[in-house]
Design a protein around this motif. Structure first.
Motif, short mmCIF file in Angstrom:
data_model
loop_
_atom_site.label_atom_id
_atom_site.label_comp_id
_atom_site.label_asym_id
_atom_site.label_seq_id
_atom_site.Cartn_x
_atom_site.Cartn_y
_atom_site.Cartn_z
N ALA A 91 2.94 5.21 -10.37
CA ALA A 91 3.06 3.79 -9.56
C ALA A 91 2.75 2.77 -10.69
N ALA A 92 2.24 3.04 -11.91
CA ALA A 92 1.83 2.13 -12.76
C ALA A 92 3.35 1.06 -13.06
N VAL A 93 4.45 1.75 -13.70
CA VAL A 93 5.38 0.88 -13.97
C VAL A 93 6.04 0.01 -12.75
N PRO A 94 6.20 0.70 -11.57
CA PRO A 94 6.81 -0.05 -10.46
C PRO A 94 5.95 -1.27 -10.24
N ARG A 112 6.45 3.57 -2.51
CA ARG A 112 6.92 5.04 -2.15
C ARG A 112 6.89 6.04 -3.49
N ALA A 113 6.56 5.27 -4.47
CA ALA A 113 6.39 6.27 -5.57
C ALA A 113 5.02 7.02 -5.68
N ALA A 144 0.98 -1.19 -0.15
CA ALA A 144 -0.09 -0.03 0.17
C ALA A 144 0.94 1.18 0.08
N PRO A 145 0.31 2.35 -0.50
CA PRO A 145 1.19 3.51 -0.61
C PRO A 145 1.43 4.11 0.93
N SER A 174 8.48 -3.89 -4.69
CA SER A 174 7.46 -3.58 -3.64
C SER A 174 7.81 -2.14 -3.05
N ASP A 175 9.18 -1.88 -2.75
CA ASP A 175 9.53 -0.62 -2.01
C ASP A 175 9.35 0.41 -2.87
#
Length: 329
Positions: free
Chosen positions: A270-273, A264-265, A163-164, A259-260
């Motif tokens: 966040a899509a590519v991570p 944190r993005a 989760a963010p 995951s990290d």
């Protein structure tokens, strides 16, 4: 630790390994583990239906599970019921076993796991399967020591683990990402005119950032806010995301890395991570984590092609071993 690297030596060892194949400790679940050439190549989890489910519905459920397993090209499977209370899971295990045999897929062990012990559903020898079951704590400790990535208490905990970030950590990352945006603007401004030169500059910066992140996590380190923010703004560009995907090896520390980065993005980055986490989790055999990560990717960018492709791969039950199979001529 990868599915293809594991050589299970006993039922207790297999039971200890399963949470690391899934990414969390299953409960009230049927887990199907597939083998090919003595290696583990497939693991999937399904909820146990309620005991009062009609037989016809149970058989239909079992047939759907067997159909997914049939697409994995396995030599044999092991069925494991993770149970609690009065629900033994025996009916579903038996139904899936029958459905697999009808598809000519050999069924090996049929095990029940509860409260740190396991039993064989079909064994009536109390010397082999005592009423209290057999413990597997020693094997679990051994697997935990070499796994290279965490296993969560349950599926909800696994979801929460990516989760963010919130609070001060989120504010710090927003500041770092704003600085990374300015750094990227300067890189683009310094690059000689022409799209080819700009793409080359992005590839070079991206390969350095991805390589540094992988090198740091390979030895158990982490990225600071500025390093991670720079990585995320670069990953938003196709040459960098493609490079990162090509570097993925399917190793435990890569799950920790992506995951990290995902947590944190900045939300719109966040899509590519999430795709990188999904791909790595799928490669390592953690289908549940891969599915959650794909959902995050599509929620951020529904048009992202690689996320949609991975979603199809997971829905169709395509195993990671398919990457190693030669393409048809």
């Amino acid at each position: 630790m990868s599915l293809s690297d594991l050589r299970v030596s006993s039922p207790a060892h297999l039971v200890a390994v399963v949470p690391y194949l899934l990414g969390f400790h299953p409960r009230d679940s049927l887990v199907v583990v597939g083998r090919r050439d003595h290696a583990l190549v497939f693991a999937a989890r399904q909820d146990l239906p309620l005991p009062e489910v009609p037989l016809a519905e149970l058989d239909a459920y079992a047939n759907r599970i067997a159909a997914v397993v049939a697409r994995q090209s396995v030599d044999s499977v092991v069925l494991i019921g993770y149970t609690g209370g009065q629900h033994s899971g025996a009916a579903l295990v038996a139904a899936v076993g029958d459905a697999l045999l009808e598809l000519s897929i050999p069924v090996g062990e049929q095990l029940r796991v509860a409260d740190g012990h396991f039993w064989c559903y079909l064994c009536t020898d109390e010397k082999c399967c005592p009423p209290a079951g057999r413990p597997y704590a020693d094997e679990a400790a051994e697997v935990r020591a070499v796994a290279g990535y965490p296993v969560h208490a349950n599926r909800a905990a696994m979801v929460a683990s990516i989760a963010p970030v919130t609070g001060a950590a989120r504010e710090a990352m927003l500041r770092a990402t704003a600085a990374a945006d300015r750094r990227l603007d300067l890189l683009c401004a310094r690059t000689a005119t022409g799209p080819g030169r700009l793409l080359g500059a992005l590839r070079r910066a991206g390969s350095r950032a991805v390589g540094a992140a992988m090198a740091r996590h390979r030895v158990g380190g982490t990225l600071d806010d500025d390093e991670l923010a720079w990585l995320t703004v670069l990953l938003a560009h196709d040459p960098v995301s493609e490079y990162a995907l090509n570097q993925a090896q399917g190793l435990g520390w890569e799950v920790v890395l992506w995951s990290d980065v995902l947590r944190r993005a900045r939300p719109e980055l966040a899509a590519v991570p999430a795709v990188l986490l999904a791909f790595t989790a799928w490669r390592i055999g953690q289908g549940a984590l891969a599915s959650v990560a794909v959902d995050r990717a599509l929620a951020t960018d529904p048009s992202l092609g690689i996320a949609r492709l991975l979603d199809d791969v997971l829905t169709d039950g395509i195993p990671p071993s398919a990457l190693d199979e030669p393409s048809a001529a």
